[in-house]
Design an enzyme around this catalytic site. Sequence first.
Site, PDB file in Angstrom:
ATOM      1  N   CYS A  71       2.860  -2.955   4.709  1.00 25.43           N
ATOM      2  CA  CYS A  71       4.226  -2.759   4.226  1.00 25.43           C
ATOM      3  C   CYS A  71       5.108  -2.114   5.305  1.00 25.43           C
ATOM      4  O   CYS A  71       5.443  -2.760   6.282  1.00 25.43           O
ATOM      5  CB  CYS A  71       4.226  -1.967   2.919  1.00 25.43           C
ATOM      6  SG  CYS A  71       5.724  -2.258   1.927  1.00 25.43           S
ATOM      7  N   HIS A 101      -0.239  -4.702  -1.030  1.00 26.88           N
ATOM      8  CA  HIS A 101      -0.791  -3.359  -1.255  1.00 26.88           C
ATOM      9  C   HIS A 101      -1.160  -3.243  -2.716  1.00 26.88           C
ATOM     10  O   HIS A 101      -1.322  -4.235  -3.405  1.00 26.88           O
ATOM     11  CB  HIS A 101       0.196  -2.268  -0.811  1.00 26.88           C
ATOM     12  CG  HIS A 101       1.594  -2.423  -1.334  1.00 26.88           C
ATOM     13  ND1 HIS A 101       1.935  -2.205  -2.642  1.00 26.88           N
ATOM     14  CD2 HIS A 101       2.742  -2.776  -0.697  1.00 26.88           C
ATOM     15  CE1 HIS A 101       3.237  -2.372  -2.793  1.00 26.88           C
ATOM     16  NE2 HIS A 101       3.759  -2.739  -1.643  1.00 26.88           N
TER      17      HIS A 101
END
Length: 234
Positions: free
Chosen positions: A82, A187
């Site tokens: 991310c 994630h």
Amino acid sequence: MNIYADRGNLLLLQHRCTWRGLGFELAAASLGDGLDPEAHDLFYIGGGQDRDQALCARDLVETKRDALHAAAARGAAILAVCGGYQLLGHSYVLGFEELPGVGLVDLRTVREEGPRLIGNVAIEVELPPAGGRGGRAVLAGFENHGGRTYLGAGAQPLGRVLAGHGNTGASGYEGVRAGKVVGTYLHGPLLPKNAWFADWLIAAALGLQDALAPLDDRLEDAAHEAARRAAGIQ
């Protein structure tokens, strides 16, 4: 940066090494800390909010960039998730502010008009063999990002989007991979939902080609299947 269950990723790596009798030592590097590119087999860069990301971006460039390049050049594995993924490239433009990246891969990220890209996601990847893993497989996870990441002409995506948004919401691709350097928006956390990928990372980081010792992965396999179902992939 540690906001998207990054500790879960590190714990899974630790346990899967320990269960196999592979040595595992975790060392953290905070703001201002240098890195020894020879000291580690795997480097992990997690996610963070905009304020934390701005602080980390400058620190990565000023104190860690050269070491990360040296580590990648000697064959260490690097996983960035991310916010960490966004900083693997050249820059991240946030309105009137441009955060520098470490330039390990050819990509740029821009915060554009439009909704955040949020939801369950699944991608099809094809990885070189390592530790008995590799080939074509599915990674499943969760994404939540306002930035759109555009890969350069020579950059290779990590995978093809099967469900979800991916790098831009329109490109059809997610993440980036350059050898053992991997960046991804997945994630939630990534590795407990994809234990097979954790094994690939371990083997790639250690330069292993022989299959890793098998583990009882019934729980891990169930987590992966649940993540796939959440993304609408059977």
